[in-house]
Scaffold this motif. Structure first.
Motif, PDB file in Angstrom:
ATOM      1  N   ASN A   9       0.818  -1.204   0.000  1.00 20.56           N
ATOM      2  CA  ASN A   9       0.000   0.000   0.000  1.00 20.56           C
ATOM      3  C   ASN A   9       0.858   1.263   0.000  1.00 20.56           C
ATOM      4  OD1 ASN A   9      -2.442   1.448   0.032  1.00 20.56           O
ATOM      5  ND2 ASN A   9      -2.415   1.611   2.267  1.00 20.56           N
ATOM      6  N   TYR A  10       1.720   1.373  -1.008  1.00 23.14           N
ATOM      7  CA  TYR A  10       2.546   2.572  -1.130  1.00 23.14           C
ATOM      8  C   TYR A  10       2.563   3.032  -2.577  1.00 23.14           C
ATOM      9  CZ  TYR A  10       6.310   5.934  -0.737  1.00 23.14           C
ATOM     10  OH  TYR A  10       7.042   7.093  -0.775  1.00 23.14           O
ATOM     11  N   LYS A  11       2.145   4.263  -2.807  1.00 22.10           N
ATOM     12  CA  LYS A  11       2.071   4.857  -4.140  1.00 22.10           C
ATOM     13  C   LYS A  11       1.344   3.925  -5.106  1.00 22.10           C
ATOM     14  CE  LYS A  11       5.544   8.431  -3.866  1.00 22.10           C
ATOM     15  NZ  LYS A  11       6.688   9.103  -4.510  1.00 22.10           N
ATOM     16  N   SER A  12       1.991   3.439  -6.161  1.00 22.60           N
ATOM     17  CA  SER A  12       1.283   2.620  -7.147  1.00 22.60           C
ATOM     18  C   SER A  12       1.190   1.156  -6.740  1.00 22.60           C
ATOM     19  CB  SER A  12       1.967   2.729  -8.512  1.00 22.60           C
ATOM     20  OG  SER A  12       3.300   2.269  -8.446  1.00 22.60           O
ATOM     21  N   PHE A  13       1.796   0.777  -5.610  1.00 23.73           N
ATOM     22  CA  PHE A  13       1.765  -0.614  -5.149  1.00 23.73           C
ATOM     23  C   PHE A  13       0.620  -0.807  -4.167  1.00 23.73           C
ATOM     24  CE2 PHE A  13       6.141  -0.064  -6.543  1.00 23.73           C
ATOM     25  CZ  PHE A  13       6.373  -1.235  -7.248  1.00 23.73           C
ATOM     26  N   LYS A  14      -0.304  -1.671  -4.527  1.00 27.72           N
ATOM     27  CA  LYS A  14      -1.495  -1.909  -3.714  1.00 27.72           C
ATOM     28  C   LYS A  14      -1.291  -3.064  -2.734  1.00 27.72           C
ATOM     29  CE  LYS A  14      -6.317  -3.416  -4.290  1.00 27.72           C
ATOM     30  NZ  LYS A  14      -7.349  -3.787  -5.292  1.00 27.72           N
ATOM     31  N   ASP A  15      -0.867  -4.211  -3.237  1.00 26.00           N
ATOM     32  CA  ASP A  15      -0.764  -5.424  -2.424  1.00 26.00           C
ATOM     33  C   ASP A  15       0.631  -5.567  -1.819  1.00 26.00           C
ATOM     34  OD1 ASP A  15      -3.415  -6.173  -3.118  1.00 26.00           O
ATOM     35  OD2 ASP A  15      -2.661  -6.884  -5.051  1.00 26.00           O
ATOM     36  N   LYS A  16       0.801  -6.558  -0.986  1.00 22.49           N
ATOM     37  CA  LYS A  16       2.096  -6.809  -0.367  1.00 22.49           C
ATOM     38  C   LYS A  16       3.084  -7.298  -1.414  1.00 22.49           C
ATOM     39  CE  LYS A  16       4.404  -9.256   3.406  1.00 22.49           C
ATOM     40  NZ  LYS A  16       4.251 -10.190   4.551  1.00 22.49           N
ATOM     41  N   GLU A  17       4.242  -6.662  -1.459  1.00 27.11           N
ATOM     42  CA  GLU A  17       5.298  -7.026  -2.400  1.00 27.11           C
ATOM     43  C   GLU A  17       6.535  -7.456  -1.624  1.00 27.11           C
ATOM     44  OE1 GLU A  17       4.546  -7.090  -5.464  1.00 27.11           O
ATOM     45  OE2 GLU A  17       2.859  -5.700  -5.684  1.00 27.11           O
ATOM     46  N   GLU A  18       7.279  -8.396  -2.190  1.00 25.33           N
ATOM     47  CA  GLU A  18       8.511  -8.842  -1.551  1.00 25.33           C
ATOM     48  C   GLU A  18       9.647  -8.845  -2.557  1.00 25.33           C
ATOM     49  OE1 GLU A  18      10.517 -12.610   0.887  1.00 25.33           O
ATOM     50  OE2 GLU A  18       8.366 -12.608   0.437  1.00 25.33           O
ATOM     51  N   PHE A  19      10.688  -8.109  -2.222  1.00 23.77           N
ATOM     52  CA  PHE A  19      11.918  -8.080  -3.015  1.00 23.77           C
ATOM     53  C   PHE A  19      13.001  -8.767  -2.197  1.00 23.77           C
ATOM     54  CE2 PHE A  19      16.035  -6.038  -3.728  1.00 23.77           C
ATOM     55  CZ  PHE A  19      16.208  -6.271  -5.080  1.00 23.77           C
ATOM     56  N   SER A  20      13.691  -9.730  -2.808  1.00 26.11           N
ATOM     57  CA  SER A  20      14.682 -10.511  -2.076  1.00 26.11           C
ATOM     58  C   SER A  20      16.025 -10.505  -2.786  1.00 26.11           C
ATOM     59  CB  SER A  20      14.196 -11.955  -1.914  1.00 26.11           C
ATOM     60  OG  SER A  20      15.187 -12.736  -1.275  1.00 26.11           O
ATOM     61  N   GLY A  57       6.158   1.849 -12.192  1.00 24.96           N
ATOM     62  CA  GLY A  57       6.309   1.860 -10.738  1.00 24.96           C
ATOM     63  C   GLY A  57       7.719   1.592 -10.262  1.00 24.96           C
ATOM     64  N   LYS A  58       8.691   1.561 -11.179  1.00 23.69           N
ATOM     65  CA  LYS A  58      10.074   1.280 -10.767  1.00 23.69           C
ATOM     66  C   LYS A  58      10.586   2.312  -9.767  1.00 23.69           C
ATOM     67  CE  LYS A  58      12.018   1.369 -14.817  1.00 23.69           C
ATOM     68  NZ  LYS A  58      10.827   1.899 -15.540  1.00 23.69           N
ATOM     69  N   SER A  59      10.364   3.584 -10.079  1.00 28.90           N
ATOM     70  CA  SER A  59      10.825   4.637  -9.166  1.00 28.90           C
ATOM     71  C   SER A  59      10.078   4.582  -7.835  1.00 28.90           C
ATOM     72  CB  SER A  59      10.642   6.022  -9.804  1.00 28.90           C
ATOM     73  OG  SER A  59      11.470   6.165 -10.941  1.00 28.90           O
ATOM     74  N   ASN A  60       8.832   4.140  -7.858  1.00 28.23           N
ATOM     75  CA  ASN A  60       8.067   4.030  -6.615  1.00 28.23           C
ATOM     76  C   ASN A  60       8.631   2.950  -5.711  1.00 28.23           C
ATOM     77  OD1 ASN A  60       6.377   6.056  -7.461  1.00 28.23           O
ATOM     78  ND2 ASN A  60       4.752   4.694  -8.155  1.00 28.23           N
ATOM     79  N   PHE A  61       9.244   1.931  -6.298  1.00 26.71           N
ATOM     80  CA  PHE A  61       9.931   0.915  -5.490  1.00 26.71           C
ATOM     81  C   PHE A  61      11.083   1.555  -4.722  1.00 26.71           C
ATOM     82  CE2 PHE A  61      13.671  -1.840  -5.235  1.00 26.71           C
ATOM     83  CZ  PHE A  61      13.207  -2.847  -4.401  1.00 26.71           C
ATOM     84  N   ILE A  62      11.894   2.367  -5.412  1.00 22.89           N
ATOM     85  CA  ILE A  62      12.991   3.068  -4.746  1.00 22.89           C
ATOM     86  C   ILE A  62      12.437   4.040  -3.706  1.00 22.89           C
ATOM     87  CG2 ILE A  62      14.975   4.591  -5.071  1.00 22.89           C
ATOM     88  CD1 ILE A  62      15.460   1.910  -6.328  1.00 22.89           C
ATOM     89  N   ASP A  63      11.330   4.710  -4.042  1.00 19.00           N
ATOM     90  CA  ASP A  63      10.711   5.648  -3.102  1.00 19.00           C
ATOM     91  C   ASP A  63      10.247   4.940  -1.833  1.00 19.00           C
ATOM     92  OD1 ASP A  63      11.113   7.776  -4.770  1.00 19.00           O
ATOM     93  OD2 ASP A  63       9.067   7.821  -5.557  1.00 19.00           O
TER      94      ASP A  63
END
Length: 385
Positions: A9-20, A57-63
């Protein structure tokens, strides 16, 4: 070192995301990785890249990681009714809380730190630690909610109760309570000092100030020379910033750095201020649009600096967004180091790994043809109308 980052739930990301940063597949040898000594995550990659179309949404990941870092560093300054400046996903009918979580290793201890919040208050905050030397089990440092606090470790309950709902306890303890506990300091210092982020503001300001005093001018010159940029000396004085080149007869010729050098040279020079200290100290560097204004060979050069144990002996990590599909060559980036962001539903961003495509069996080898053909998604869908 970073093990994983989860958020929702951040900017363009709605659901839970996991980066590993962990290897996600077992077939083939693991290259470009660091041994951690942590049984739960025995190795992590030195580099990973996130690809996707413009506005995916790439920049939103960094944000998202940038927001988490800023929250840890400066929520201690918040007042009772201050906004937490949270940009949650807006294209849903009912607003929900946002979550952020990082798992990382610092000083031979594995940490897991979790925060749930909305724009008005910290709803939940939890911290865990695992001593790696004795292969101990994970222990709870503290759990904090709006109505309760529990610390098997023994942190002061009264201080936790006095911490207002717009401040993280970690930030409050370090900045306002002079807490010197090693676990608290490790968590705070990892977010504030070990995470280095280069976002959009860097792109706007590097022309105005491409030189800082983080490292010496000679180190900057050596960095450029290794990238095949033949500047023999950099000079900074009251009149500006100048690059010294050797003429065909060996004479020194002065060039105005901003007016006469290429944008790629200035970008690489500005990047040296963060890349070199991160490599030296074993930190984690996030860069948005690594390939912007840089030749493909220079992009590969930067990635190789992190992948190579000789130039990266402290286990620094590089995570970046990019359109540089040529890095999907099996050497610079293998299967588990390649991530995508896309808006397949037209609304929210989705983060996923190349490893999610089970039909592709090989771990190494080139993947850029499949990507350009759209097999993995995360490419522009351009209408012919």
């Amino acid at each position: 070192m970073l093990i994983n980052f989860k958020f929702s739930n951040y900017k363009s990301f709605k659901d839970k995301e996991e980066f590993s940063m962990e290897p996600l597949t077992n077939n083939g040898s693991i290259s470009n990785a660091i041994e951690t000594g942590y049984k739960k995550a025995p190795s992590v990659y030195r580099t990973s890249a996130i690809f996707g179309a413009n506005a995916s949404g790439k920049s939103n990941f960094i944000d998202a990681i940038n927001y988490f870092q800023n929250l840890v560093e400066s929520s201690c300054l918040k007042k009772v009714n201050d906004s937490l400046d949270l940009f949650s996903y807006k294209l849903r009918d009912k607003q929900e809380n946002s979550t952020f979580e990082c798992e990382f290793i610092k000083n031979n201890i594995a940490y897991k730190y979790f925060v749930e919040l909305n724009d008005k208050e910290i709803v939940r905050e939890e911290a865990y630690y695992t001593e790696l030397e004795d292969d101990k089990r994970e222990k709870c440092l503290f759990k904090r909610t709006l109505t309760d606090f529990n610390s098997p470790y023994g942190l002061d309950k009264e201080i936790a109760k006095q911490t207002i709902q717009t401040r993280l306890l970690i930030s409050e303890l370090v900045n306002n309570r002079n807490n010197q506990d090693k676990y608290i300091l490790d968590i705070y210092n990892w977010f504030v000092f070990d995470l280095v982020l280069i976002c959009g503001l860097f792109r706007l300001s590097f022309k105005e100030k491409p030189i800082s005093q983080k490292i010496s001018l000679q180190q900057k010159t050596d960095f450029l020379n290794r990238a095949d940029i033949p500047i023999s000396k950099i000079i900074v004085n009251k009149d500006g910033i100048f690059a010294i080149h050797k003429s065909e007869t060996g004479q020194e010729i002065t060039f105005d750095l901003v007016k006469e050098e290429s944008e790629g040279t200035m970008v690489l020079l500005a990047l040296s201020d963060d890349v070199l200290p991160v490599l030296k100290e074993g930190k984690i560097l996030f860069i948005d649009e690594l390939d912007k204004s840089l030749h493909p060979h220079l992009v590969k050069y930067l990635v190789e600096l992190f992948n190579n144990p000789e130039t990266n002996p402290k286990g620094a990590q590089l995570i970046f967004t990019s359109h540089a599909h040529y890095l999907m060559d099996g050497e610079h980036l293998t299967r588990d180091q390649i991530w995508f962001v896309s808006k397949e539903n037209g609304y929210s961003s989705d983060l996923y790994s190349l490893s999610d495509f089970k039909q592709i069996k090989r771990k190494k080898g080139a993947f850029y043809n499949e990507y350009m053909y759209g097999i993995f998604g995360a490419v522009p869908n351009i209408s012919g109308d």
